[in-house]
Design a protein around this motif. Structure first.
Motif, PDB file in Angstrom:
ATOM      1  N   ASP A   1       0.854  -1.174   0.000  1.00 54.37           N
ATOM      2  CA  ASP A   1       0.000   0.000   0.000  1.00 54.37           C
ATOM      3  C   ASP A   1       0.901   1.238   0.000  1.00 54.37           C
ATOM      4  OD1 ASP A   1      -1.735   2.117   0.755  1.00 54.37           O
ATOM      5  OD2 ASP A   1      -3.086   0.649   1.671  1.00 54.37           O
ATOM      6  N   LEU A   2       0.595   2.203  -0.880  1.00 52.34           N
ATOM      7  CA  LEU A   2       1.432   3.412  -0.968  1.00 52.34           C
ATOM      8  C   LEU A   2       1.214   4.364   0.203  1.00 52.34           C
ATOM      9  CD1 LEU A   2       1.292   4.093  -4.792  1.00 52.34           C
ATOM     10  CD2 LEU A   2       3.320   3.541  -3.450  1.00 52.34           C
ATOM     11  N   LEU A   3       0.330   3.994   1.130  1.00 55.47           N
ATOM     12  CA  LEU A   3       0.207   4.772   2.366  1.00 55.47           C
ATOM     13  C   LEU A   3       0.910   4.071   3.516  1.00 55.47           C
ATOM     14  CD1 LEU A   3      -3.378   6.281   2.459  1.00 55.47           C
ATOM     15  CD2 LEU A   3      -1.206   7.302   1.787  1.00 55.47           C
ATOM     16  N   GLY A   4       1.580   2.951   3.220  1.00 54.57           N
ATOM     17  CA  GLY A   4       2.312   2.229   4.250  1.00 54.57           C
ATOM     18  C   GLY A   4       3.648   2.891   4.543  1.00 54.57           C
ATOM     19  N   ASP A   5       4.527   2.182   5.277  1.00 52.86           N
ATOM     20  CA  ASP A   5       5.800   2.796   5.649  1.00 52.86           C
ATOM     21  C   ASP A   5       6.996   2.130   4.965  1.00 52.86           C
ATOM     22  OD1 ASP A   5       5.742   0.418   6.936  1.00 52.86           O
ATOM     23  OD2 ASP A   5       5.756   1.240   8.968  1.00 52.86           O
ATOM     24  N   ARG A   6       6.726   1.438   3.854  1.00 54.61           N
ATOM     25  CA  ARG A   6       7.814   0.790   3.134  1.00 54.61           C
ATOM     26  C   ARG A   6       8.132   1.530   1.832  1.00 54.61           C
ATOM     27  NH1 ARG A   6       7.959  -5.369   1.010  1.00 54.61           N
ATOM     28  NH2 ARG A   6      10.234  -5.606   1.019  1.00 54.61           N
ATOM     29  N   ILE A   7       7.096   1.939   1.129  1.00 55.82           N
ATOM     30  CA  ILE A   7       7.255   2.669  -0.134  1.00 55.82           C
ATOM     31  C   ILE A   7       6.107   3.648  -0.279  1.00 55.82           C
ATOM     32  CG2 ILE A   7       6.124   0.725  -1.351  1.00 55.82           C
ATOM     33  CD1 ILE A   7       7.775   1.544  -3.846  1.00 55.82           C
ATOM     34  N   TRP A   8       6.428   4.873  -0.693  1.00 59.18           N
ATOM     35  CA  TRP A   8       5.378   5.875  -0.886  1.00 59.18           C
ATOM     36  C   TRP A   8       5.871   6.983  -1.815  1.00 59.18           C
ATOM     37  CZ3 TRP A   8       8.141   5.252   3.664  1.00 59.18           C
ATOM     38  CH2 TRP A   8       8.905   6.335   4.078  1.00 59.18           C
TER      39      TRP A   8
END
Length: 197
Positions: free
Chosen positions: A146-153
């Motif tokens: 998810d692009l709202l996660g803390d891995r990739i955005w």
DNA sequence: CAAGTGATTAGC
DNA sequence: CTAATCACTTGC
């Protein structure tokens, strides 16, 4: 500022593709360090109507399943036996449109990118879809993130005016008949990291 | 400029 | 099950 789902859920994937230019792609690595780069080149794949898209005419397989999810997710696939490609899922649920990230300009974590890419002139670090995945450490495990996660955005970064953005035919889709001609590739003029002039 | 590379898919 | 294909890169 992180882009929210609203940005990706819009119906007009071509606008999403051009709006992404100048934004910052951020990946947080194993140790929480930021590796980031400004997006300088994208391509739109318009789901069901586009002969160049994996999901053309409703093709739905284990590989492209995530493209049918709501905008704001990551689609990563493996190609040519060697490379990964990073895409963002766009539009609403059951519309498999995506934007391919073709090139970025390194911003943070350049040393990490140099290590991952091996001995390579800096301008070759991230100047292509396969290259930037190596530089950012993106592999299949990012598929579905998810692009709202803390891995990739993606974050706001710079704004470019209309006349600094160019469009043209997409790369490597010659098999797609009339869709091979569509000007659905977008890039910044005068940027060193655009993959092809 | 051409080979390499293997997951994925469609076609038996 | 098997063969053909491929949103690319690199080094000749």
């Amino acid at each position: 500022m992180k882009l929210t789902h609203d940005f990706f859920v819009r119906k007009d994937t071509l606008h999403i593709a051009s709006d992404l230019l100048g934004k910052l792609l951020v990946v947080s690595n194993e140790t929480g360090e930021r590796v980031s780069g400004m997006i300088v080149e994208t391509e739109a794949y318009l789901g069901e109507i586009d002969k160049a898209a994996h999901s053309f005419s409703g093709r739905r397989t284990a590989r492209n399943e995530i493209t049918y999810a709501e905008g704001g997710h990551v689609y990563v696939f493996f190609i040519y036996g060697l490379y990964y490609q990073l895409n963002f899922v766009c539009s609403h649920i059951d519309d498999p449109s995506v934007v391919l990230i073709r090139a970025v300009e390194p911003v943070e974590g350049i040393e990490i990118m140099r290590t991952r890419r091996g001995k390579m002139p800096d301008k070759n670090l991230t100047s292509g879809p396969g290259k930037l995945c190596i530089a950012f450490g993106i592999d299949k495990s990012f598929n579905g993130e998810d692009l709202l996660g803390d891995r990739i955005w993606v974050e706001e970064y710079k704004n470019f005016s209309r006349d600094e953005i160019v469009s043209g035919k997409r790369i490597g889709v010659g098999y797609a008949e009339e869709f091979a001609e569509m000007p659905w590739r977008f890039w910044l003029t005068n940027n060193l990291f655009v993959s092809k002039k």
